[in-house]
Write a protein that holds these residues in place. Structure first.
Motif, PDB file in Angstrom:
ATOM      1  N   SER A   2      -4.929  -0.270   5.615  1.00 37.71           N
ATOM      2  CA  SER A   2      -4.424  -0.033   4.272  1.00 37.71           C
ATOM      3  C   SER A   2      -5.519   0.580   3.434  1.00 37.71           C
ATOM      4  CB  SER A   2      -3.934  -1.340   3.651  1.00 37.71           C
ATOM      5  OG  SER A   2      -4.970  -2.288   3.600  1.00 37.71           O
ATOM      6  N   ARG A   9      -1.250  -2.811  -8.515  1.00 39.83           N
ATOM      7  CA  ARG A   9       0.051  -2.371  -9.028  1.00 39.83           C
ATOM      8  C   ARG A   9      -0.165  -1.507 -10.262  1.00 39.83           C
ATOM      9  NH1 ARG A   9       5.470  -5.916 -10.131  1.00 39.83           N
ATOM     10  NH2 ARG A   9       5.655  -5.536  -7.898  1.00 39.83           N
ATOM     11  N   ALA A  27      -1.694   6.248  -5.587  1.00 38.26           N
ATOM     12  CA  ALA A  27      -0.735   5.930  -4.528  1.00 38.26           C
ATOM     13  C   ALA A  27      -1.260   6.355  -3.166  1.00 38.26           C
ATOM     14  CB  ALA A  27       0.606   6.605  -4.817  1.00 38.26           C
ATOM     15  N   GLU A  32       0.422   0.461  -5.323  1.00 39.03           N
ATOM     16  CA  GLU A  32       1.859   0.481  -5.558  1.00 39.03           C
ATOM     17  C   GLU A  32       2.079   1.099  -6.935  1.00 39.03           C
ATOM     18  OE1 GLU A  32       5.660  -2.462  -6.459  1.00 39.03           O
ATOM     19  OE2 GLU A  32       3.631  -3.284  -6.339  1.00 39.03           O
ATOM     20  N   LYS A  68       5.687   6.970  -4.705  1.00 39.63           N
ATOM     21  CA  LYS A  68       5.988   6.207  -5.917  1.00 39.63           C
ATOM     22  C   LYS A  68       7.409   5.639  -5.857  1.00 39.63           C
ATOM     23  CE  LYS A  68       3.020   9.463  -8.378  1.00 39.63           C
ATOM     24  NZ  LYS A  68       2.887  10.429  -9.482  1.00 39.63           N
ATOM     25  N   ARG A  69       7.665   4.648  -6.698  1.00 48.86           N
ATOM     26  CA  ARG A  69       8.998   4.069  -6.855  1.00 48.86           C
ATOM     27  C   ARG A  69       9.476   4.392  -8.267  1.00 48.86           C
ATOM     28  NH1 ARG A  69       8.243  -2.130  -5.518  1.00 48.86           N
ATOM     29  NH2 ARG A  69      10.404  -2.054  -4.787  1.00 48.86           N
ATOM     30  N   ASP A 372      14.653   2.792  -7.355  1.00 52.31           N
ATOM     31  CA  ASP A 372      14.033   1.503  -7.028  1.00 52.31           C
ATOM     32  C   ASP A 372      14.138   0.496  -8.162  1.00 52.31           C
ATOM     33  OD1 ASP A 372      12.715   2.522  -4.461  1.00 52.31           O
ATOM     34  OD2 ASP A 372      11.933   3.910  -5.965  1.00 52.31           O
TER      35      ASP A 372
END
Length: 401
Positions: A2, A9, A27, A32, A68-69, A372
């Motif tokens: 990762s 966030r 990102a 997140e 991205k969301r 999302d």
């Protein structure tokens, strides 16, 4: 594996390019990123970015918003504003390029959000610093290029001001903002406190121009004119060959002397105009004109082989289209083909940088507007009844609305 920002966030209340560049980098390295968009149409780049297969999904939007969301929330609605404050309490970073006065009206300014989230890193990307007389004025990339002196560099070079034909100010300042967020996160690890960051586009781009071109005017009194004439020379451009162009730079004495050997002019190594770095700098116009004329007799491939053998910095000239098939970019994974879940086959732009401690996996494709929203709110502990009430009130636009 990762990325280094895994677990961070980010609430992203930014649009078009400068803010999305910043949050795109975050990102890319594992953060997140929740993209906050306003109903009914979301980020302007969904439409301003040109053609797309479906409405609101322009090719440019796809590239700037990977990983991205999307949460489409009306912050002017009291319910929407209340939800945002709850989300801020769960976030590490808040990024916006909304103007300062509008931030205060929406309740997303640094002071207001710090009251609900004292550990929050609040990053405001603004056109002009809030302590100066231009504070609060609207700004887009071309406005900043003009006021910061970028367009004037073309006038000094070619006689007519113009803009760089890409959003160079947005890209540059977006990257600077991401860098400053990294600094602030590092300081928070030591202090436990959040931070307010202001990243002004005008000041950053003006600093770039002045560092590049103040030159002899750095001294008081000035010992020469403004501008690096090597960079501003109209001959500072790709050089024509027998079948195209080549990109070449020969700055050190070793490189320049090797170049003179390559073009069959070894006597230039002792020519007082070109023998040393100082001499070539003083005679930039002649040196550049000589380079441009010398390469017309051979093909690009022939010159590349010669310059590679002599260790003269040179590369082929790429068009925008040929970048997609450049063998190096394909080999390192910068350009790849992938299937977008709603838009079909696309070219995707990968991460250009590498960290030995681990990279984030390839990010999710750019989201459809509000795709999302419900999931993000559930993860923040907001009950289904409240999510339904937000939809009913028009404060939440998602695929169930």
């Amino acid at each position: 594996m990762s990325g280094p920002l895994a677990g961070v966030r980010v609430l992203d209340l930014s649009s078009v390019v400068v803010g999305p560049v910043c949050t795109g980098v975050l990102a890319e390295h594992g953060a997140e990123v929740i993209k906050l968009e306003s109903p009914p149409e979301g980020d302007l780049l969904r439409r301003l970015g040109g053609l797309g297969r479906t409405p609101g999904m322009s090719g440019k939007f796809l590239n700037f918003n990977r990983g991205k969301r999307s949460l489409c929330l009306d912050l002017k609605h009291p319910r929407g504003a209340a939800v945002l404050r709850r989300l801020a309490a769960t976030a590490d970073v808040f990024v916006t390029n909304v103007r300062p006065e509008a931030q205060r009206r929406l309740g997303v300014d640094a002071e207001t959000l710090a009251a609900a989230a004292p550990r929050l890193i609040h990053c405001a990307i603004v056109g002009f610093g809030t302590k100066g007389p231009y504070a609060g004025r609207p700004a887009y990339d071309t406005v900043i290029q003009g006021v910061s002196g970028v367009a004037a560099c073309f006038e000094a070079s070619t006689g007519a001001p113009r803009y760089v034909p890409m959003l160079i100010a947005d890209h540059t300042v977006g990257l600077i903002a991401a860098q400053l967020i990294g600094f602030a996160l590092y300081r928070r690890e030591r202090t436990g406190r959040g931070e307010a960051i202001e990243v002004p586009m005008f000041e950053n781009m003006a600093a770039y121009v002045l560092m590049e071109h103040l030159g002899a005017m750095s001294f008081r009194p000035a010992i020469g004119p403004f501008g690096d004439h090597r960079v501003l020379s109209p001959e500072a451009r790709p050089l024509p060959t027998a079948d195209g162009h080549i990109c070449l730079s020969a700055n050190t004495d070793a490189q320049a002397h090797a170049f003179f050997e390559a073009i069959g002019r070894p006597e230039l190594k002792t020519d007082p105009r070109f023998a040393t770095v100082a001499a070539r700098t003083a005679n930039t116009g002649e040196y550049f004109a000589l380079r441009a004329e010398a390469l017309k007799g051979r093909t690009t491939a022939e010159w590349l082989e010669i310059f590679d053998r002599l260790d003269v910095p040179a590369m082929p000239y790429n068009t925008i289209e040929s970048l997609l098939t450049d063998p190096h970019l394909r080999a390192v994974g910068l350009v790849r083909e992938e299937e977008h879940p709603t838009e079909g086959p696309t070219f995707a732009i990968g991460a250009p940088n590498r960290l030995s401690g681990g990279e984030a996996p390839p990010g999710r494709p750019a989201p459809r507007l509000g795709a999302d929203g419900a999931a993000v709110l559930r993860e923040a502990g907001i009950a289904e009844e409240e999510i339904a009430a937000l939809r009913e009130a028009g404060a939440l636009l998602d695929e169930a609305a």
